[in-house]
Design a protein around this motif. Structure first.
Motif, mmCIF file in Angstrom:
data_model
loop_
_atom_site.group_PDB
_atom_site.id
_atom_site.type_symbol
_atom_site.label_atom_id
_atom_site.label_comp_id
_atom_site.label_asym_id
_atom_site.label_seq_id
_atom_site.Cartn_x
_atom_site.Cartn_y
_atom_site.Cartn_z
ATOM 1 N N ALA A 86 10.659 -14.636 -6.800
ATOM 2 C CA ALA A 86 9.923 -13.374 -6.908
ATOM 3 C C ALA A 86 8.985 -13.438 -8.096
ATOM 4 C CB ALA A 86 10.868 -12.187 -7.044
ATOM 5 N N MET A 87 7.757 -12.951 -7.894
ATOM 6 C CA MET A 87 6.829 -12.745 -9.007
ATOM 7 C C MET A 87 6.238 -11.345 -8.854
ATOM 8 S SD MET A 87 3.386 -14.771 -10.311
ATOM 9 C CE MET A 87 2.326 -14.232 -8.950
ATOM 10 N N THR A 88 6.610 -10.464 -9.762
ATOM 11 C CA THR A 88 6.021 -9.133 -9.750
ATOM 12 C C THR A 88 4.672 -9.186 -10.457
ATOM 13 O OG1 THR A 88 7.136 -8.487 -11.803
ATOM 14 C CG2 THR A 88 8.264 -8.014 -9.729
ATOM 15 N N THR A 89 3.723 -8.416 -9.951
ATOM 16 C CA THR A 89 2.372 -8.428 -10.501
ATOM 17 C C THR A 89 1.946 -7.013 -10.863
ATOM 18 O OG1 THR A 89 1.257 -8.138 -8.369
ATOM 19 C CG2 THR A 89 1.802 -10.388 -9.032
ATOM 20 N N ARG A 90 1.162 -6.906 -11.938
ATOM 21 C CA ARG A 90 0.588 -5.632 -12.364
ATOM 22 C C ARG A 90 -0.928 -5.761 -12.441
ATOM 23 N NH1 ARG A 90 4.253 -1.220 -12.636
ATOM 24 N NH2 ARG A 90 6.227 -1.933 -13.548
ATOM 25 N N PRO A 91 -1.665 -4.664 -12.202
ATOM 26 C CA PRO A 91 -3.119 -4.732 -12.314
ATOM 27 C C PRO A 91 -3.599 -5.140 -13.703
ATOM 28 C CG PRO A 91 -2.464 -2.749 -11.122
ATOM 29 C CD PRO A 91 -1.213 -3.367 -11.647
ATOM 30 N N ASP A 92 -2.782 -4.895 -14.744
ATOM 31 C CA ASP A 92 -3.197 -5.264 -16.108
ATOM 32 C C ASP A 92 -3.019 -6.747 -16.392
ATOM 33 O OD1 ASP A 92 -0.405 -5.665 -17.027
ATOM 34 O OD2 ASP A 92 -0.261 -3.498 -16.870
ATOM 35 N N GLY A 93 -2.550 -7.525 -15.401
ATOM 36 C CA GLY A 93 -2.408 -8.968 -15.572
ATOM 37 C C GLY A 93 -0.998 -9.445 -15.807
ATOM 38 N N ALA A 94 -0.052 -8.554 -16.023
ATOM 39 C CA ALA A 94 1.332 -8.967 -16.279
ATOM 40 C C ALA A 94 1.928 -9.618 -15.032
ATOM 41 C CB ALA A 94 2.173 -7.775 -16.702
ATOM 42 N N ARG A 95 2.685 -10.696 -15.255
ATOM 43 C CA ARG A 95 3.379 -11.395 -14.189
ATOM 44 C C ARG A 95 4.800 -11.713 -14.668
ATOM 45 N NH1 ARG A 95 -0.669 -9.708 -12.375
ATOM 46 N NH2 ARG A 95 -2.280 -10.792 -11.154
ATOM 47 N N PHE A 96 5.800 -11.343 -13.860
ATOM 48 C CA PHE A 96 7.190 -11.664 -14.179
ATOM 49 C C PHE A 96 7.713 -12.586 -13.078
ATOM 50 C CE2 PHE A 96 8.855 -8.592 -17.474
ATOM 51 C CZ PHE A 96 7.597 -8.175 -17.899
ATOM 52 N N LEU A 97 8.079 -13.812 -13.451
ATOM 53 C CA LEU A 97 8.529 -14.813 -12.487
ATOM 54 C C LEU A 97 10.029 -15.026 -12.621
ATOM 55 C CD1 LEU A 97 5.532 -15.734 -13.720
ATOM 56 C CD2 LEU A 97 5.828 -17.536 -12.019
ATOM 57 N N THR A 98 10.730 -15.021 -11.487
ATOM 58 C CA THR A 98 12.173 -15.258 -11.466
ATOM 59 C C THR A 98 12.461 -16.469 -10.587
ATOM 60 O OG1 THR A 98 12.608 -12.888 -11.707
ATOM 61 C CG2 THR A 98 14.442 -14.274 -10.979
ATOM 62 N N GLY A 99 13.277 -17.391 -11.095
ATOM 63 C CA GLY A 99 13.625 -18.597 -10.356
ATOM 64 C C GLY A 99 14.940 -18.469 -9.616
ATOM 65 N N ASP A 150 17.585 -20.032 -10.046
ATOM 66 C CA ASP A 150 18.725 -20.090 -10.956
ATOM 67 C C ASP A 150 18.907 -18.820 -11.763
ATOM 68 O OD1 ASP A 150 16.548 -20.286 -12.618
ATOM 69 O OD2 ASP A 150 16.984 -22.335 -13.292
ATOM 70 N N GLY A 151 18.039 -17.834 -11.578
ATOM 71 C CA GLY A 151 18.173 -16.566 -12.285
ATOM 72 C C GLY A 151 17.367 -16.470 -13.565
ATOM 73 N N PHE A 152 16.787 -17.592 -14.043
ATOM 74 C CA PHE A 152 15.961 -17.518 -15.240
ATOM 75 C C PHE A 152 14.656 -16.797 -14.924
ATOM 76 C CE2 PHE A 152 18.515 -21.220 -16.780
ATOM 77 C CZ PHE A 152 18.986 -20.611 -17.929
ATOM 78 N N ARG A 153 14.157 -16.070 -15.924
ATOM 79 C CA ARG A 153 12.940 -15.284 -15.729
ATOM 80 C C ARG A 153 11.988 -15.504 -16.898
ATOM 81 N NH1 ARG A 153 12.400 -8.729 -15.406
ATOM 82 N NH2 ARG A 153 12.854 -8.953 -17.613
ATOM 83 N N VAL A 154 10.712 -15.613 -16.587
ATOM 84 C CA VAL A 154 9.669 -15.738 -17.603
ATOM 85 C C VAL A 154 8.701 -14.575 -17.429
ATOM 86 C CG1 VAL A 154 7.740 -17.109 -18.464
ATOM 87 C CG2 VAL A 154 9.853 -18.248 -17.761
ATOM 88 N N ALA A 155 8.499 -13.829 -18.505
ATOM 89 C CA ALA A 155 7.568 -12.701 -18.499
ATOM 90 C C ALA A 155 6.241 -13.156 -19.086
ATOM 91 C CB ALA A 155 8.137 -11.539 -19.305
ATOM 92 N N VAL A 156 5.189 -13.034 -18.307
ATOM 93 C CA VAL A 156 3.846 -13.376 -18.770
ATOM 94 C C VAL A 156 3.109 -12.063 -19.030
ATOM 95 C CG1 VAL A 156 1.691 -14.567 -18.246
ATOM 96 C CG2 VAL A 156 3.873 -15.517 -17.449
ATOM 97 N N GLU A 157 3.069 -11.662 -20.291
ATOM 98 C CA GLU A 157 2.361 -10.452 -20.712
ATOM 99 C C GLU A 157 1.106 -10.889 -21.466
ATOM 100 O OE1 GLU A 157 2.757 -7.396 -20.089
ATOM 101 O OE2 GLU A 157 4.860 -6.888 -19.713
ATOM 102 N N PRO A 158 -0.077 -10.762 -20.866
ATOM 103 C CA PRO A 158 -1.288 -11.234 -21.538
ATOM 104 C C PRO A 158 -1.506 -10.630 -22.914
ATOM 105 C CG PRO A 158 -1.731 -10.759 -19.227
ATOM 106 C CD PRO A 158 -0.350 -10.267 -19.508
ATOM 107 N N THR A 159 -0.994 -9.430 -23.149
ATOM 108 C CA THR A 159 -1.202 -8.785 -24.443
ATOM 109 C C THR A 159 -0.336 -9.377 -25.548
ATOM 110 O OG1 THR A 159 0.427 -7.125 -23.797
ATOM 111 C CG2 THR A 159 -1.914 -6.584 -23.456
ATOM 112 N N LEU A 160 0.655 -10.193 -25.183
ATOM 113 C CA LEU A 160 1.585 -10.706 -26.190
ATOM 114 C C LEU A 160 1.366 -12.173 -26.519
ATOM 115 C CD1 LEU A 160 4.934 -8.996 -25.101
ATOM 116 C CD2 LEU A 160 3.200 -8.180 -26.710
ATOM 117 N N PHE A 161 0.412 -12.832 -25.839
ATOM 118 C CA PHE A 161 0.170 -14.251 -26.090
ATOM 119 C C PHE A 161 -1.336 -14.493 -26.217
ATOM 120 C CE2 PHE A 161 4.220 -14.043 -23.914
ATOM 121 C CZ PHE A 161 5.010 -14.925 -24.648
#
Length: 594
Positions: A442-455, A457-468
């Motif tokens: 699953a990858m949830t998407t937001r119009p502001d560019g945020a992407r949350f990816l879940t594998g 195995d249950g690990f998740r990576v949050a891609v928040e453009p405002t934080l990187f």
């Protein structure tokens, strides 16, 4: 052969075990089990489909079908409801015979023609239901054991309620809610007239195979204060069910009656599929008693593994379980469990067969099950872990990271986001957390560019453009192109105040100065500081205080030299404090400038 090693019976043997106690028939291709009971008639229609059959991105689709079908039935004085579990969906009703027949007929008609115009409304209802549902103390155990798939999905929100289409829901109903994937039970000595169970043809859907996200067991995870949980997966058997009762009694005795550590201390046995069951044990604790509860919990399990089980305890549990067969209308009481066993492909035992297996259970059987439970155990403990007891910390990081563009965190110099051709990684001080695109569920998407990816195995990576740093639209496009479309779950726009900002930037939001990001934001926050630094002003003031103290001391000097020194000493103390504060202000000012 012990009861623990008893073979599983299927098909004709299952139906033979019903003869004389439970009747069976077939209506429009649906197996029907029936047995009489005085009073109102109850019935339940099982389908072999549940949350474990879904994917994370479509999770909730079975629940949606259930809600849509029940909506067609409207408001009624008849008591009816539905439930979606891991491996089955169950519609049940109680009323007089005509009311039950009407309910079942209308239910099957609704499943054949779902009110899909109500889809968005039911999605919102399910999201509201989820938001109001309290998570139990063991809610994360399935995720850690199975990952973000199959039996682990019970730990996750129903993401499908955000994005499922009418076609997806209709297709799920047509292929899963079929006559060949159903079993009906009813408390009657006959199949009622007028029963119409017409459903699409299909096939019996096999129970999903279990995934494994724990490379080593026994393992432990850290949980919330006040709760200690242990679970394990056991082969289904009468002896395993007996062991759960013995464990529950032992925990209650050791942790509540003797130790006084817990109010609740219990254990439960629940079938997972045709061949395996889940053993879950739980104890609560006050914060100051948590270590004692964990220690006593481990000691109780160790004692059972060592065979410290009294024959009298086994006999007491056996007697309790045998009393279940003294209930009136035993056939009707067994209907739901026998129907579910038939649906899942688990052997059905006649009362005589089950009694024989209970009588065959020995203390040695229980000791072996205790060892099996320990070897496959997952322990959730608060605070300090359980390494000392032989448990291994469940994986906190992925085994490897991907290569690609590196984006430094705007909050922590020790954290880096990597966006690569194969996946994304979050590089943390303790290790990487990685989700590869081909294992992204699953990858949830937001119009502001945020992407949350879940594998998987249950690990998740949050891609928040405002934080990187430098997470541009082009880099986000790499994710969107690489993740399988079936895994993408679009979410709505967030309120601007809910879009995360770096902590340093949040401090500046109260300032009227413009926000330009990174170091530039800090430099632009207060232009007056660059013209006249605060530390310089404080230094001048402290020196003035010191000088004023000297002047006062001299003016007040009497004929006694001792008095002059006394006044001088009184002036030095406030001056020294002012200088110390100035040095501290200087360090803060220097850090902000750097």
């Amino acid at each position: 052969m012990t009861a623990y090693d008893a073979p599983v019976r299927h098909d004709d043997a299952d139906l033979a075990a019903l003869d004389g106690l439970i009747g069976h028939a077939t209506v429009q291709g649906v197996p029907v089990l029936h047995a009489p009971r005085p009073g109102d008639v109850s019935a339940g229609l099982f389908f072999r489909v549940g949350r474990a059959d879904e994917t994370l991105s479509t999770s909730g689709v079975t629940h949606l079908v259930e809600h849509l079908a029940l909506h067609r039935l409207g408001v009624s004085d008849v008591h009816y409801n539905g439930a979606t579990a891991n491996t089955y969906t169950h519609f049940h009703v109680t009323g007089d015979e005509d009311e039950v027949v009407t309910y079942l007929n209308d239910l099957c008609a609704a499943l054949r023609d779902l009110p899909l115009d109500r889809l968005e409304t039911e999605k919102e209802i399910l999201r509201t239901e989820s938001a109001g549902r309290a998570n139990g103390p063991d809610s994360q155990m399935a995720m850690w054991r199975y990952g973000a798939q199959g039996y682990g999905l019970i730990s996750y929100d129903e993401l499908g309620t955000r994005s499922l289409t009418a076609d997806q829901v209709q297709q799920w109903a047509e292929t899963r809610f079929t006559r060949d994937n159903a079993v009906l039970w009813i408390t009657s000595d006959h199949v009622p007239d007028g029963l119409d169970l017409t459903l699409p043809a299909g096939r019996r859907i096999p129970v999903p195979a279990a995934s494994d996200a724990l490379p080593v067991t026994p393992a432990y995870i850290r949980g919330d204060d006040g709760h200690v949980v242990f679970d394990s997966v056991l082969r289904r058997s009468t002896a395993a069910a007996v062991f759960a009762e013995v464990l529950g009694r032992a925990l209650f005795r050791d942790l509540r009656q003797e130790g006084g550590y817990s109010y609740t201390a219990e254990a439960h046995y629940s079938p997972r599929d045709a061949d395996f069951a889940t053993l879950t044990a739980y104890a609560d604790a006050l914060p100051e008693k948590q270590d004692a509860v964990v220690g006593a919990f481990v000691d109780t399990l160790a004692g059972l593994r060592a065979g410290r089980i009294e024959q009298a305890e086994l006999d007491s549990v056996r007697s309790k379980l045998l009393k279940r067969y003294d209930t009136p209308d035993l056939g009707a009481a067994k209907l739901p469990s026998d129907a579910l066993s038939l649906l899942l492909g688990h052997g059905i035992l006649s009362p005589e067969q089950h009694k024989a297996e209970l009588e065959a259970v020995t203390v040695a059987d229980l000791r072996e099950i205790a060892r099996e439970a320990w070897d496959g155990g997952l322990f959730q403990v608060p605070a300090r872990g359980a390494d000392w007891a032989g448990f291994t910390l469940a994986p906190q990081y992925s085994s490897s990271a991907v290569t690609g563009t590196r984006h430094l965190s705007l909050e922590n110099d020790d954290v880096t986001l990597v966006i690569g051709a194969e996946g994304v990684s979050l590089l943390l001080p303790g290790g990487p957390v990685t989700v590869r695109y081909d294992a992204c569920v699953a990858m949830t998407t937001r119009p502001d560019g945020a992407r949350f990816l879940t594998g998987l195995d249950g690990f998740r990576v949050a891609v928040e453009p405002t934080l990187f740093r430098d997470v541009t639209a082009e880099r986000i496009a790499v994710l969107d192109a690489a993740v399988p479309p079936a895994a993408v779950v679009p979410l709505g726009a967030r309120d601007p105040e809910r879009i995360p900002q770096p902590r340093e930037r949040e401090k500046q939001e109260a300032s009227p100065a413009p926000q330009v990001g990174g170091d530039e934001a800090r430099k632009a926050a207060s232009p007056g500081l660059r013209r006249l630094p605060v530390w310089f002003v404080l230094l001048v003031l402290s020196e003035a205080v010191f000088g004023l103290g000297l002047v006062i001391a001299i003016l007040q000097t009497s004929d006694s030299a001792h008095s002059a020194w006394m006044h001088l000493t009184r002036a030095i103390l406030p001056a020294a404090l002012a200088i110390a504060y100035t040095r501290r202000a200087y360090r803060y000012a220097k850090r902000d400038r750097g």
